[in-house]
Each structure stands twice: as structure tokens, then as C-alpha cells.
Write an enzyme that holds these catalytic residues in place. Structure first.
Site: not given
Length: 505
Positions: A109, A127, A129, A152, A202, A269, A271, A404, A464
Site C-alpha cells: 500500500c 487501509h 478490509h 448522526e 476490496h 496483442d 507486439e 500481452s 501475430d
């Protein structure tokens, strides 16, 4: 100014050793136990960070005490705490414990905590949970805000009174905590009155000008989330001043039509599909290769880089067990920065040369490239048809995702800094090898399950690489092979549809 081998000044050492820091560590450990009992930090989740109350130092420059990651919060001790400088550099780390404890690791975090410190001048950040903070984001799964009024406990939220409407922004979750940093910062900027940001499915980040303020508000927020959940169960509206009956959204009948226009999805994709192969091989890879050493030396003590080192150590250990060529043992931290960085550089160079598709390398490359994009040394490159195709699909309600082998951060950097501007507005999400290898059918099955379309054939995957198309087809996806300049030739009997442009899809 004297510096030790880790680059820490004598003045900083004196500050770290002060009673103020020790008192703050004691307080952080005590609060961890308290929050565990509240159900906010169970299962090692959640965290807390406090600014050291150095009255003679500007708030922005004060030392930071931060709880570690992956540790049982109810058993936390003061010695377990990290001490950081105001910019997030680790000045003091807890000692390692024996089995079954894992090596200490600063909270993931940390980048988000630093945003709250910088943008809100906070004195403490929590933080949580807590279950109620998760469920509050599920009341309306499309809502970007949580709203409640005339309760309130709203008075316990800084800058709010009983008659005010409390608005808490909601951001979407991601697999890794630090990936939420930009979204959190954007929410803080868009909601200047907010003292918290919810993360869907989360938890919540809450800050205050002191630990007392942050703790008080955290208790009030969780109370209000519980109240909203119970009001919804009763069919009552928490955002209505009289908490009258909930009214059904008038747009509900349109949902079916919206679904019909957007049931098909594109997964692309990068590349050789959206981006020339030459950009990756002649620009990105060389930039990462040439900047490995300088990157580690300039960011060595940052939590993100320490995590990069941990991932690389794990990968190298596995490579050594499997006799992977080029793998070199990385020495322990006590060997010094130069020795560690030199060994890391050898391993990274070998991985890049072999074009390894391992997470440790891809995460690191993304972090190095980020610096290149930030300082203007890099600019993403896409084919001319890409922005037009993305815009057309978006206008038709068709969602587009990227898959990717590069990390999701690296993907966002390419599309956020292209020769045609920021194209991320047209993209609904990013997948990398954390979901699976691109030449394995199960990876595409996971993508199908994640996207929630009715059938795998609703997804068109463009690439590709023949082996990737084969894997996608095996999983039931529609696969198209892109014929771009510089791409490797395909066998004549490959059996797949081909296209020279995304506009042909």
C-alpha cells in the site's frame, strides 16, 4: 553530511533512533491489534501508517512509520515496523524472523499511502478490509460513489455535519495494490472534500491529520456502511433525507439493449498487432537493458524496487534449480548495493537476451520504462489504424482489452503515451502473464471467465503469433492473425483468418 553504506545520513539516523519514532512504532502496533479485533485487518490484509510527531519538522517532511505486508496484524510488535523518509525511502527495516515467518516486506500500500500524505497533508492513513466496506461497493455494482445522509455518525467525518450528504468515491480494484495508485490520486483530486476512497470488492483507504482523526473517521465510515447495508435490506434509501423507499432506476429496461450492443469483445496483442515489433525490439528492450544498473542504484530502497528485487531473487532461485543458462546467484543484502545490483544486472541482461516471459522481468521492465516515459525519453508507438479502430468499437459499445506478455503497467504506459495521444480511454482492461502464458489455452479460458461474456466465441483475439492463435482457438475464442510489416512469416496452411489492419475486424 556523513552517509553510511546505505546512503543514510547521520542526522536521519538520529531521527530514526529518537523516542518519538519508538513511540510511533508502539502506537502503530497497538492500533494493528485494535483494528484486527474490529475485523478490518484479518488474514494479514489491510495496513496502517503514521507520521512521526516531529513538531520541529514540517508535516510533509516528517518520518513515516508503516506496518509490513503479509504479517499477522494481531501479533504485530513495534520492532516489526518500517521507518521511511517522507519520499518513501526505507530508512529502517524490521529484522527477519525464522520459519515459518516470511522475510519482512514493506506494505504494498506504500505508494497509495504516500499519495495521501502528499495530496492531503495527512498525519495517518488506514487501509481497511472490513467486510462492510467491501459490501458497500456492491450495493450498486456500477456506482462510482457511495452516498448517505442524515445519519448522526456523519458528524464524525471531517468537514461534514448531520444534514450533509456524505459522498465517498469508488475506484475499481486490481490484482496488485500498487496498481491502484493513479486511480486513488485521481479520486482524491476529483473529490477534494473526501477523506476516504473505497476500492470495489476490496476495502477502503481513510486518512486524517492525526491518528486520532483517522481512527475516529474509520469507525464512523464502517458504522455508516453498515447502516447503508441495513437500510437497503429494508428497502430504504440511505441517500434520501427521510430514508424513504428505494425507487427502481428508470433505465433498468435499457440494460438488455445495452448488453446486446456490447456482447462481442476484442482482446488485442501488442507486439506485431497494435505496435510495430521494431518498437519493442529496437526501442523498449534496449532502453531497459541500458538502464538496469542506474535504475536500481537510484531507487534501491523504495518499496517498489525492493519488491522487484524479491521477485528477481525468487526467479533466479528457480532458474538455478532448473539450470537455466545465464542464471547467477544474487548475493545477500549485506554484500552491499554494488554487489547486489551487479548480480541483478547480469541476470536481467540474460533474461532480456533470451526474451524470457517471466513476471519478475516484465514487472521490472515496466518500472524502468515508466521513468523513460515520464522524462520524455520514450513515446509509445501504434499503427495508424489503431486509434480509429478503437474509437469506432467504443462508439458501437464494443469493449476492447489488451493481453500481452508485458506487465499491465507497461501496457498502460504504451497506450497512455502513444504517437496519437492517450488511447487508454478506449480500453476496458489489461491482461498479462499473471493470468497465464499466452500459448496456453487455459489462459484464454480464464480471460473468458473474467470478462463475463456469454460464450468464448464472443471474444475475438487478434495476434501475430500462430501458437497464441491456436491456444485461443482451443479455448473457444475467435482468433485472427495480423499481417503487419516486420512480422514473422506464417505457414501457408495455418488455417486462420488474417487481417492487415484492425479496421478489417
Amino acid at each position: 553530511m556523513g552517509l553510511d553504506k546505505d546512503g543514510i545520513s547521520n542526522i536521519a539516523k538520529e531521527r530514526i533512533a529518537s523516542s518519538l519514532v519508538e513511540d510511533t512504532k508502539d502506537l502503530a502496533a497497538e492500533l494493528c491489534k485494535h483494528f484486527y479485533n474490529q475485523g478490518w485487518v484479518s488474514g494479514t490484509g489491510g495496513s496502517i501508517t503514521l507520521k512521526v510527531l516531529e513538531s520541529d519538522v514540517d508535516v510533509q517532511e516528517r518520518l513515516i512509520v508503516m506496518a509490513p505486508s503479509g504479517v499477522q496484524k494481531e501479533r504485530m510488535l513495534p520492532v516489526d515496523m518500517y521507518v521511511l523518509s517522507s519520499d518513501g525511502t526505507v530508512l529502517s527495516a524490521p529484522p527477519a524472523k525464522g520459519a515459518p515467518h516470511k522475510p519482512p516486506k514493506c506494505s504494498e500500500c506504500c505508494p497509495l499511502f504516500l499519495k495521501a500524505y502528499k495530496m492531503r497533508n495527512a498525519g495517518a492513513v488506514i487501509h481497511s478490509h472490513g467486510l462492510e466496506s467491501c459490501l458497500a461497493t456492491m450495493i450498486n455494482p456500477t456506482a462510482k460513489e457511495f452516498r448517505i445522509t442524515h445519519m448522526e455518525m456523519i458528524k464524525g467525518i471531517a468537514g461534514h455535519g448531520y444534514y450533509d450528504e456524505l459522498v465517498v468515491p469508488i475506484i475499481e480494484n486490481s490484482a496488485r495494490e500498487y496498481e491502484l495508485t493513479d486511480a486513488l490520486a485521481a479520486a482524491m483530486e476529483a473529490y477534494p472534500k473526501a477523506t476516504a476512497v473505497l476500492v470495489r470488492n476490496h476495502g477502503i483507504y481513510i486518512w486524517g491529520d492525526s491518528w486520532i482523526s483517522a481512527k475516529t473517521q474509520a469507525e464512523c465510515y464502517h458504522y455508516l456502511f453498515n447502516a447503508a447495508l441495513k437500510l437497503h435490506q429494508l428497502g430504504l434509501d440511505p441517500a434520501d433525507a427521510k430514508h424513504g423507499p428505494l425507487t427502481r432506476p428508470q433505465t433498468l429496461p435499457d440494460f438488455a439493449n445495452k448488453r446486446a450492443t456490447s456482447k462481442n469483445v476484442f482482446v488485442l496483442d501488442i507486439e506485431g498487432t497494435t505496435t510495430p515489433i521494431s518498437f519493442v525490439t529496437e526501442v523498449l528492450f534496449p532502453y531497459a537493458r541500458e538502464n538496469v544498473s542506474s535504475f536500481f542504484k537510484s531507487t534501491y530502497n523504495s518499496p517498489e524496487t525492493l519488491n522487484d528485487i524479491r521477485l528477481l531473487r525468487d526467479q533466479v532461485h528457480e532458474d538455478l534449480r532448473n539450470n537455466v543458462p545465464g542464471a547467477t546467484e544474487i548475493p545477500v543484502e549485506s554484500a552491499g548495493i554494488d554487489a547486489v545490483v551487479a548480480a541483478i544486472e547480469k541476470n536481467v541482461q540474460a533474461m532480456i537476451k533470451a526474451d524470457r516471459k517471466v513476471t519478475a522481468l516484465k514487472e521490472l521492465q515496466g518500472h524502468i520504462w515508466r521513468i523513460g516515459y515520464e522524462n520524455g525519453e520514450l513515446k509509445g508507438s501504434v499503427f495508424e489504424d489503431v486509434p480509429e479502430a478503437l474509437a469506432k468499437w467504443d462508439a458501437r459499445g464494443i469493449k476492447t482489452y489488451i493481453y500481452s506478455s508485458g506487465s499491465r503497467e507497461a501496457q498502460k504506459l504504451i497506450f497512455g503515451n502513444t504517437n496519437f495521444g492517450d488511447l487508454r480511454v478506449y480500453l476496458s482492461g489489461f491482461f498479462d502473464t499473471t493470468i497465464g502464458h499466452k500459448r496456453e489455452a487455459r489462459s484464454y479460458k480464464e480471460i473468458f471467465l473474467t470478462l463475463g461474456v456469454d460464450h468464448p466465441s464472443c471474444i475475438t483475439f487478434a495476434t501475430d503469433v500462430l501458437a497464441e492463435a491456436v491456444a485461443a482457438k482451443e479455448a473457444g475464442l475467435q482468433a485472427v492473425l495480423l499481417l503487419r510489416p516486420g512480422n514473422a512469416p506464417l505457414p501457408s496452411d495455418h488455417g486462420f483468418r488474417t487481417a492487415k489492419s484492425l479496421l478489417e475486424l
